[in-house]
Design an enzyme around this catalytic site. Structure first.
Site, mmCIF file in Angstrom:
data_model
loop_
_atom_site.group_PDB
_atom_site.id
_atom_site.type_symbol
_atom_site.label_atom_id
_atom_site.label_comp_id
_atom_site.label_asym_id
_atom_site.label_seq_id
_atom_site.Cartn_x
_atom_site.Cartn_y
_atom_site.Cartn_z
ATOM 1 N NE ARG A 211 38.771 49.502 44.985
ATOM 2 C CZ ARG A 211 38.734 50.484 44.103
ATOM 3 N NH1 ARG A 211 37.603 51.197 43.950
ATOM 4 N NH2 ARG A 211 39.779 50.782 43.361
ATOM 5 C CG HIS A 317 39.581 41.961 46.238
ATOM 6 N ND1 HIS A 317 38.941 43.189 46.251
ATOM 7 C CD2 HIS A 317 40.743 42.140 45.549
ATOM 8 C CE1 HIS A 317 39.683 44.074 45.606
ATOM 9 N NE2 HIS A 317 40.772 43.470 45.171
ATOM 10 N NE ARG A 320 38.626 46.341 42.357
ATOM 11 C CZ ARG A 320 38.322 47.455 41.700
ATOM 12 N NH1 ARG A 320 37.076 47.655 41.301
ATOM 13 N NH2 ARG A 320 39.232 48.363 41.448
ATOM 14 C CG HIS A 343 42.410 50.788 39.115
ATOM 15 N ND1 HIS A 343 42.411 49.673 38.301
ATOM 16 C CD2 HIS A 343 42.224 50.321 40.369
ATOM 17 C CE1 HIS A 343 42.243 48.586 39.043
ATOM 18 N NE2 HIS A 343 42.130 48.966 40.293
ATOM 19 C CE1 TYR A 352 42.768 42.757 37.585
ATOM 20 C CE2 TYR A 352 42.485 45.115 37.315
ATOM 21 C CZ TYR A 352 42.584 44.008 38.130
ATOM 22 O OH TYR A 352 42.520 44.156 39.490
#
Length: 376
Positions: A211, A317, A320, A343, A352
């Protein structure tokens, strides 16, 4: 637990799920009046009703002071709620706190600030929501969700009986578009068009799925060239007043050690040698004035670089997101993606993996090649 009501000759009693008792009665004015607070025991609630009955019998009852209202105003309650709010026993993150403060000051308190909590009705909330940020669906959903959460807390504190926020689906917003990850070739073009001192930042954002706040707080001591890892233990967050504060990553799972792909390690070594101070606490991506790199300074270079790659739509972003999809394409499991991305739940990692399923056609084509090899 179901709420229990007790019928009486005068007034009514109700035992709340917390075990406390609530009392109310119908006054000479025909209106229902509630006790200003709940009671530890049924006996205390009955005593309060008995006092009100004596006032009525002796003509001492005054409608102007009958309720002796102690229910706080929404503005006062919301301010206290924000300053004492915790998640899993921890104070709110700086960015979350500032986001809530902005929503309160701009959208909630101007509308409800002077209203007692128990005077806010579902109709008032519906009318407010109907005119709230019509062109900003995400912020609208955030504002409504905050209002609903605060009023849920008021229910738990027994200031109100039920939450007046009942607009179905108002707490979520449909995404207008899906993120399209960058290809390996597009990433290479973006890197080539960045200044040398920021090329590794793009590489780590993409290939290690870091991030922005994690990247700008990385220091020399966090990079292990022998092991080929980056330790993510902190993040820098910009407050509403423009000042940066160092905090933990976004979630508990955000504290992690991420392995760099082998092709990134030589770039990291070169970057440390050329662009980073010698001290262990030297920032990897320092601003020109020696402080944290601001988004504005980064975008001055990033926007032209993404344009060169033909990807004006690719937010920083989204790098990422790109890294997460690339990791999923390698066959990483949900648990592995969850750990690499930092996460707390598997729901984001599942997104994803779903994106990676676009490779199914490629896999099918590869299977056919096995047969073709046998036919020769």
């Amino acid at each position: 637990m179901a709420q229990r009501r007790t019928r009486r000759a005068f007034g009514g009693l109700r035992k709340l799920p917390s075990g406390r008792w609530q009392a109310n009665y119908t006054g000479p004015d025909g209106a229902i009046h509630k006790a200003p607070s709940t009671f530890d025991s049924k006996l205390d609630a009955e005593a309060w009703l008995a006092d009100r009955r004596r006032e009525i019998d002796r003509d001492l009852w005054n409608p102007a002071t009958a309720d002796n209202r102690t229910c706080p105003l929404f503005g006062d309650y919301a301010d206290e709620w924000l300053e004492t709010r915790t998640i899993r026993g921890r104070p709110l993150k700086t960015r979350t706190h500032d986001h809530y403060r902005e929503l309160l000051d701009r959208h909630l308190i101007p509308e409800f600030g002077d209203s007692p909590l128990d005077a806010i009705t579902p109709a008032m909330v519906r009318q407010w929501h109907a005119h709230l940020l019509p062109n900003k669906a995400t912020m609208r959903a955030h504002a409504y969700s905050l209002m609903r959460t605060i009023m849920n807390s008021a229910v738990g504190a027994e200031y109100i009986d039920a939450n007046p926020c009942r607009v179905e689906g108002a707490g979520s917003a449909q995404r207008k578009s899906r993120t399209t990850p960058a290809t390996v070739e597009e990433l290479a073009t973006i890197v080539e068009n960045m200044p040398e001192r920021l090329r590794l930042m793009v590489q780590l954002a993409a290939w290690c799925a870091l991030r922005y706040g994690e990247l700008i707080e990385l220091r020399r001591k966090d990079v292990d060239l022998v092991g080929g890892t980056v330790a993510v233990t902190r993040a820098a967050v910009r407050r509403a007043d423009g000042q940066y504060v160092v905090t933990t990553p976004k979630s508990e799972a955000g504290v992690r050690v991420v392995h760099m792909p082998p092709h990134v390690i030589p770039l990291a070594e070169e970057h440390l040698e050329t662009h980073v101070g010698r001290g262990r606490d030297a920032l990897l991506f320092e601003a020109g004035n020696g402080g944290y790199l601001t988004p504005t300074s980064l975008y001055r270079w990033y926007y032209p670089a993404r344009r060169a790659a033909g990807r004006d739509d690719l937010r920083f972003h989204d790098l990422r997101h790109t890294g997460a999809v690339l990791a999923a394409l390698t066959g990483a499991t949900l648990a592995e993606l969850q750990q690499r991305l930092g996460h707390s739940t598997v729901s984001a990692a599942m997104r994803y993996q779903h994106a990676a399923k676009g490779r199914d056609k490629k896999i099918a084509e590869a299977l056919s090649k096995l047969i073709e090899g046998q036919d020769k």
